[in-house]
Design an enzyme around this catalytic site. Structure first.
Site, PDB file in Angstrom:
ATOM      1  N   ASP A   1       0.853  -1.176   0.000  1.00 54.46           N
ATOM      2  CA  ASP A   1       0.000   0.000   0.000  1.00 54.46           C
ATOM      3  C   ASP A   1       0.896   1.235   0.000  1.00 54.46           C
ATOM      4  OD1 ASP A   1      -2.062   1.772   0.236  1.00 54.46           O
ATOM      5  OD2 ASP A   1      -2.904   0.919   2.062  1.00 54.46           O
ATOM      6  N   SER A   2       0.421   2.311  -0.574  1.00 55.27           N
ATOM      7  CA  SER A   2       1.267   3.498  -0.748  1.00 55.27           C
ATOM      8  C   SER A   2       1.458   4.301   0.524  1.00 55.27           C
ATOM      9  CB  SER A   2       0.653   4.411  -1.808  1.00 55.27           C
ATOM     10  OG  SER A   2      -0.539   5.004  -1.308  1.00 55.27           O
ATOM     11  N   GLY A   3       0.635   4.061   1.533  1.00 56.01           N
ATOM     12  CA  GLY A   3       0.660   4.870   2.740  1.00 56.01           C
ATOM     13  C   GLY A   3      -0.354   5.993   2.729  1.00 56.01           C
TER      14      GLY A   3
ATOM     15  N   PHE B   1      -3.709   6.022   2.558  1.00 52.99           N
ATOM     16  CA  PHE B   1      -4.865   5.855   3.442  1.00 52.99           C
ATOM     17  C   PHE B   1      -4.489   6.132   4.890  1.00 52.99           C
ATOM     18  CE2 PHE B   1      -7.556   3.278   6.223  1.00 52.99           C
ATOM     19  CZ  PHE B   1      -8.815   3.696   5.829  1.00 52.99           C
TER      20      PHE B   1
ATOM     21  N   GLY C   1     -11.250   3.776  -1.920  1.00 53.13           N
ATOM     22  CA  GLY C   1     -12.282   4.646  -1.378  1.00 53.13           C
ATOM     23  C   GLY C   1     -13.613   3.994  -1.138  1.00 53.13           C
TER      24      GLY C   1
ATOM     25  N   ASP D   1      -7.781  -7.416  -0.259  1.00 50.87           N
ATOM     26  CA  ASP D   1      -7.061  -7.481   1.019  1.00 50.87           C
ATOM     27  C   ASP D   1      -7.980  -6.940   2.092  1.00 50.87           C
ATOM     28  OD1 ASP D   1      -5.860  -4.709   2.363  1.00 50.87           O
ATOM     29  OD2 ASP D   1      -6.514  -4.480   0.286  1.00 50.87           O
TER      30      ASP D   1
ATOM     31  N   CYS E   1      -7.193 -26.707   9.031  1.00 49.10           N
ATOM     32  CA  CYS E   1      -6.184 -25.909   9.729  1.00 49.10           C
ATOM     33  C   CYS E   1      -5.838 -26.569  11.059  1.00 49.10           C
ATOM     34  CB  CYS E   1      -6.681 -24.478   9.950  1.00 49.10           C
ATOM     35  SG  CYS E   1      -7.840 -24.299  11.320  1.00 49.10           S
TER      36      CYS E   1
END
EC number: 2.4.2.29
Length: 387
Positions: free
Chosen positions: A93-95, A97, A217, A267, A307
């Site tokens: 993620d670009s940071g 948010f 968004g 995600d 699991c």
């Protein structure tokens, strides 16, 4: 021979697609869910245990990693793949948010954002170029554009101004991106829930040209119906041969609805956060393992899960771990939830390939609406006598 980054379609049912994402760090079947490893770790999990769930790609975060331990330190230590022991693809993620969520701790201008660290109050600056450079230093397989994420609801003119700023930043991100075989940069489509603004954003990003496109968004309080309507208006505009990524989504039902609308990548922190708070996802909905009804239940969480929590432990034991505040409880439930999410995605992929997604989706929704398994449906195991 170097690998070109590309998404290859395998099958389609309506708008839903199954395919394969080819990257420098391996091939990922889609649709796919990416566990969130914000600071270089999927919380409460080793990377071996993440791999065991069937995950093929994980997510890291520029904002958190730039603050601690620092992008240059990660580069010096061999890059994020080596640092966190994940040889497969990593999307960062670009940071944007996180920075936009800082409220009074940040100041936005046309060039970027100045903000104070939530850790120690130190001042930092993120611009489209700096965010892209950090992601390159981390050696992210997929780099995300730096964008502004306005809080909703907001007036259409505010959303329009924000989206157009993000589009200008996207062009700068693309200019700063260093192309490498098998690596990619995704543009992020913005525009709130306004179809015209979303269409304008798609036109701007496809005009720049990216290897993939994300829908940002959403899942910020607008509700599922409006989220789906926005996807209906937006996804068909994205180039059909590009991967489509819905950011920050979501519940199992959200994932199914978005896959039906043509989304390939997801995600969300939900499965890991739920695991740390005693909630387990199952085919029959969500269980709260703190509830007293599980205290003497010798059955597993789900009869369909392989699991560690389900194959080795009972609901009663998991209940005990959470009541005793033992760290093993969050570890086992996080493992279980990620395994469930991956099993959910595998089932959808298989149904698309088989051409049976409609029936498969109806079956999923019908079972989610049912109560927990009765003892007749899932009998307790035979216990050995106590010596």
């Amino acid at each position: 021979m170097s690998t070109a980054f590309r998404w290859v379609e395998q099958a389609r049912v309506g708008r839903a697609r199954a395919g394969h994402l080819h990257t420098a760090h391996g091939v990922v079947p889609t649709p796919t869910f990416m566990p969130v490893g914000t600071v270089g770790t999927v919380k409460a999990m080793t990377m071996d245990s993440v791999r065991s769930t069937g995950a093929g790609i994980v997510l890291g975060n520029t904002y958190h990693l730039m603050l601690r331990p620092g992008a240059e330190k990660v580069r010096a230590l061999g890059g994020l793949h080596r640092f966190m022991d994940w040889p497969g693809p990593i999307l960062t993620d670009s940071g944007g948010f996180q920075v936009m969520s800082l409220g009074a701790l940040r100041k936005l201008d046309q060039d970027g954002v100045t903000f104070n660290s939530h850790i120690d109050g130190s001042k930092h600056r993120l611009t489209p170029e700096r965010s892209t450079d950090i992601q390159h230093a981390l050696d992210a397989t997929i780099t995300m554009c730096f964008d502004e994420c306005p809080a909703l609801p907001a007036p259409p003119e505010t959303i329009a101004q924000s989206m157009r700023l993000s589009m200008r930043w996207a062009a700068r991100c693309r200019e700063a991106f260093v192309p490498r075989a098998g690596y990619a940069q995704y543009g992020i489509i913005q525009g709130g829930t306004e179809p015209e603004l979303r269409a304008e954003s798609v036109r701007a990003l496809t005009g720049i040209g990216f290897e993939g496109y994300a829908i940002g968004g959403l899942a910020v309080g607008e509700g599922q119906e409006l989220m789906y309507a926005t996807l209906d208006a937006t996804v068909p505009l994205i180039p059909h041969d590009s991967p489509r990524y819905l950011m920050g989504v979501g519940t199992p039902d959200d994932l199914l609805g978005a896959v039906e609308r043509g989304v390939d990548m997801f995600d969300c922190v939900m499965p890991t956060r739920a695991g740390r708070t005693a909630r387990a996802y199952t085919e029959r909905g969500t269980l709260n393992l703190r509830n007293a009804r599980h205290a003497d239940d010798t059955r597993p969480l789900s009869p369909h899960c392989d699991c560690l929590a389900c194959t080795r432990h009972s609901r009663a034991y998991l209940h005990h771990l959470f009541r005793a505040n033992e760290i093993l409880g969050p570890m086992l439930l996080t493992w279980h939830n990620l395994a469930y999410y991956q099993r959910l995605m595998r089932g959808m992929r298989g149904a698309i390939v088989a051409g049976t997604l409609g029936a498969h989706a109806a079956g999923l929704r019908a079972e989610w609406a049912m109560e927990d398994w009765t003892p007749d449906e899932m009998p307790p195991p035979d216990l050995p006598p106590v010596p």
